[in-house]
Design an enzyme around this catalytic site. Structure first.
Site, short mmCIF file in Angstrom:
data_model
loop_
_atom_site.label_atom_id
_atom_site.label_comp_id
_atom_site.label_asym_id
_atom_site.label_seq_id
_atom_site.Cartn_x
_atom_site.Cartn_y
_atom_site.Cartn_z
N GLU A 507 0.79 -1.24 0.00
CA GLU A 507 0.00 0.00 0.00
C GLU A 507 0.82 1.29 0.00
O GLU A 507 0.67 2.15 0.87
CB GLU A 507 -0.97 0.02 1.20
CG GLU A 507 -2.05 -1.04 1.11
CD GLU A 507 -3.05 -0.94 2.26
OE1 GLU A 507 -2.80 -0.20 3.24
OE2 GLU A 507 -4.10 -1.61 2.17
N GLU A 611 -6.57 -7.87 -0.04
CA GLU A 611 -7.24 -7.66 1.25
C GLU A 611 -8.71 -7.33 1.01
O GLU A 611 -9.05 -6.53 0.13
CB GLU A 611 -6.60 -6.50 2.04
CG GLU A 611 -5.17 -6.73 2.49
CD GLU A 611 -4.63 -5.57 3.32
OE1 GLU A 611 -5.45 -4.77 3.85
OE2 GLU A 611 -3.40 -5.44 3.44
#
Length: 743
Positions: A507, A611
């Site tokens: 991320e 995710e």
């Protein structure tokens, strides 16, 4: 004053110089001179006269007959003897000597004839005294006198009885008491645990005050325990979702019994290479070695391995080829384990007050200090995820495991408070457990030097110091150096079949960083990995730019997968979707994005969802950072107006939104809500399998049920097997009209 005369004319200092005979006898003093027999007889005669005279002067009423007998005896007395020189007169003796004497002290001294006569007369008078007195009393007075004497007898009997009882107790305690000597004995004290105490004096009674204290403690426990349980459930997400960090006892470490501690070199003792300092040695090779690969220790690894295990009947064994793109990945994350995330393990942060600023792993380890932090975190590493978890992951139908870890597993830099290198050993053991159960591994470097996104799960919440700021370039280079070590280590033949996917950076916040700088760094990192010989698929994050922005990027790098993380609850325009629309969005919106992304004519190519969760709200404790509120309740003010939420952001017409039911024990969920949660999860799985597959976030939490596959499966809101589903987006979606939008 010492020189002031007393009533007898002698100064006090003279009186002080003469000791009382009784006191002298009590203290064991001896007479220094011995009187001749004549002097002794004279002195004893005088003492008898004193006794008789005192009795005669008694205020007791005398009868005429007694008075007459007294006068006759007086006429027979011998003449007075004059005191010789140096002897005291009877008068002075009466003042300073006692009226009685101890016959036992002088039994060897014979009395004169006159003295014996006086003593006989005195004894006769004393023996008749009670009868004579009684004859003079009236009947009523006699009754009162008898009653008085009876009471005196009773009273004196009780005193004697108490004295005897006390004497027996004293004798008992003396027998039980340990004999002591030295200064403590002289002071009358005995050393016991907790300090010095006086001599013991029998049994202690568990009195009324003690019973009252016990009752108060019991009442407090009855009140406090239910309140604590309720508070934990309210803020944590209910029972059944507890992690494994607080389960079981300390490990036995039996495999250290055959190891000689002297075999550990002095330079390695009390370091991360010393197995005698490890909290848990289960399934580690505890024979010392300083061998490294890529500068990373192999300490703890066993030399043999077997890649013949198969996760389940639907997928190939590790030593057989997985055909990605045709076989969907069904994976699970081990979040909050080797990289601390507050909402997964809130217990690390709940003991702190808000003004202390303990909000992430950086501030936590800095506050604890190196030794305490190392001890606490290694225990967490050992207990939060165990071998049993990998066995259960396999049994639930998973075939891949994504393991987030942080750069301090490899090294730390000046000023870092992080616990260095201990998590490295547990990362290697986790890979071996995956191998044992046929699970392929996705290695995810979750935290880079300087923080690639400024969020708490990157290690340090706040400013981005990677490719940004004063040390941005330095931290970017440090990150490349770490990949050099990691890629060299995992390029070993033993990892060829088990490490299938290798992540470069989790991320990176590309909406706050120069896009070109991030892609350039990823290109360099990919080249380092391939040069080291690691052939696993590489993963890059979409950086929150959106999948459509990645078409044509990184075309010069082979075997690269684009990773997207999909949640509705973190977006202001999606968290307020009604229940039916959330499922519709998963089936249509995310499905369309996946289909477009895997097509190189419209998107990047290989794409996975690394995710996702079935969470319906952002209510889980610390999900939006430590000591912050939620979008759902409108309690999330920030300095950025694009992310600040100060009014409830729940579905329109749902009324006042509350996190109480969202964080409730799953046992309190209605059947309709359980049905919706299951369908929402199945819709997402169906959507992400239109790409290369998915990894659920996460396997276990301390309390957030809707973020834990393990807890959700136990609660009946997630499938028992990842491929056994009742809904796949091909049938109509119910309107769930009987399900309140705000619970």
């Amino acid at each position: 004053m010492a020189g002031t005369p007393n009533r007898d004319g002698r100064p006090n200092h003279e009186r002080a110089g003469r000791s009382n005979p009784r006191r002298r006898r009590e203290h064991g003093e001896r007479r220094t001179t011995r009187d001749n027999p004549e002097q002794q007889a004279s002195r004893y005669d005088e003492e008898v006269a004193v006794v008789v005279e005192k009795e005669e002067q008694s205020p007791t009423r005398r009868s005429p007959e007694r008075q007459e007998r007294r006068e006759k005896r007086a006429s027979r007395n011998t003449p007075d003897r004059s005191p010789k020189h140096g002897q005291r007169s009877p008068e002075r003796r009466r003042r300073y000597e006692p009226a009685s004497f101890a016959p036992s002290d002088r039994s060897s001294n014979p009395l004169s004839f006159d003295s014996l006569a006086k003593l006989d007369a005195h004894n006769e008078k004393v023996s008749r005294k009670p009868q004579e007195k009684e004859r003079l009393l009236t009947p009523k007075e006699r009754d009162r006198d008898h009653d008085r004497r009876r009471k005196e007898k009773v009273a004196s009997g009780r005193v004697l009885k108490d004295k005897a009882k006390h004497r027996r107790k004293s004798e008992y305690s003396k027998e039980k008491r340990r004999v002591i000597s030295g200064p403590l004995a002289e002071e009358g004290r005995v050393r016991k645990r907790g300090g010095y105490i006086a001599e013991e004096s029998g049994k202690k009674r568990f009195g009324r005050k003690c019973w009252i204290a016990v009752l108060i403690v019991v009442l407090l426990l009855v009140i406090i325990i239910p309140v604590a349980i309720y508070a934990s459930k309210k803020h944590g997400g209910g029972a059944g979702s507890g992690g494994s960090s607080d389960n079981g006892s300390d490990p036995s470490n039996d495999n250290l019994k055959g190891v000689n501690q002297d075999d550990i070199p002095a330079a390695a003792k009390n370091t991360y290479l010393d197995p005698f300092t490890w909290y848990d040695t289960a399934d580690f090779n505890v024979t010392y070695t300083n061998d490294t690969v890529g500068g990373l220790s192999v300490m703890g690894l066993n030399t043999a391995w077997d890649d013949g295990a198969q996760a389940n009947e639907n997928v190939p064994a590790l030593d057989k080829k997985w055909i990605y793109g045709t076989m969907p990945i069904r994976g699970i994350n081990l979040g909050g384990w080797l990289s601390i995330e507050p909402f997964i393990t809130p217990s690390f942060f709940q003991s702190y007050k808000a003004n202390q600023g303990i909000i992430d792993e950086y501030t936590l380890t800095k506050d604890l200090g190196p030794q305490k932090a190392a001890k606490m975190l290694e225990k967490h590493y050992a207990q939060f995820i165990k071998e049993d978890d990998f066995q259960q992951i396999q049994a639930a139908g998973f075939d891949h495991v994504r393991i987030p870890y942080s750069y301090w597993a490899v090294t730390t830099y000046p000023g870092d408070p992080y616990v260095a290198k201990i998590s490295w050993r547990y990362l290697l053991r986790a890979i071996e457990y995956c191998r044992k159960y046929g699970l392929r591994v996705n290695l995810d470097l979750h935290a880079l030097p300087g923080s690639q996104n400024g969020w708490n799960h990157s290690g340090r919440q706040g400013a981005i110091g990677w490719l940004n700021g004063t040390d941005g370039a330095l931290n970017a280079q440090r990150s490349l150096d770490i990949h050099t070590q990691l890629a060299t280590f995992f390029a070993q033949p033993r990892y060829k079949n088990v490490i299938a996917i290798y992540g470069l950076a989790n991320e990176p916040k590309m909406i706050a960083l120069p896009t070109a700088s991030v892609i350039d760094w990823e290109t360099k990192a990919a080249a380092i990995v391939r040069k080291a010989g690691l052939q696993a698929y590489l993963v890059v994050g979409d950086g929150f730019l959106g999948l459509s922005k990645w078409q044509g990027q990184l075309t010069g790098v082979d075997n690269v997968i684009l990773d997207v993380h999909q949640y509705t609850i973190f977006n202001k325009n999606q968290i307020n979707y009604p229940h039916q629309k959330k499922i519709q969005y998963a089936c249509q919106g995310w499905t369309e994005q996946m289909e477009s992304s895997i097509d190189t004519t419209t998107g990047f190519g290989p794409t996975i969802c690394g995710e996702w969760s079935q969470a319906d709200t952002d209510c889980a404790l610390y999900l939006n950072n430590v000591n912050t509120g939620s979008r759902w309740e409108g309690t999330l003010p920030t300095t950025d107006p694009t992310t600040s939420v100060t009014t409830p952001d729940c579905p329109p017409g749902g009324g006042q939104c509350s996190c109480d039911k969202a964080n409730a024990d799953p046992g309190s969920y209605s059947d309709e809500y359980k049905r919706w949660l299951m369908m929402y999860a199945e819709a997402q799985m169906a959507s992400f399998e239109q790409g290369w597959g998915w990894f659920y976030w996460t396997w276990v939490t301390e309390g957030a049920t809707q973020w834990s596959w393990k807890a959700g499966m136990a609660a009946g809101i997630l499938p028992k097997k990842t491929w056994q589903r009742d809904f796949n987006c091909t049938t109509d979606i119910p309107d769930f009209k009987d399900l309140p939008e705000n619970y």
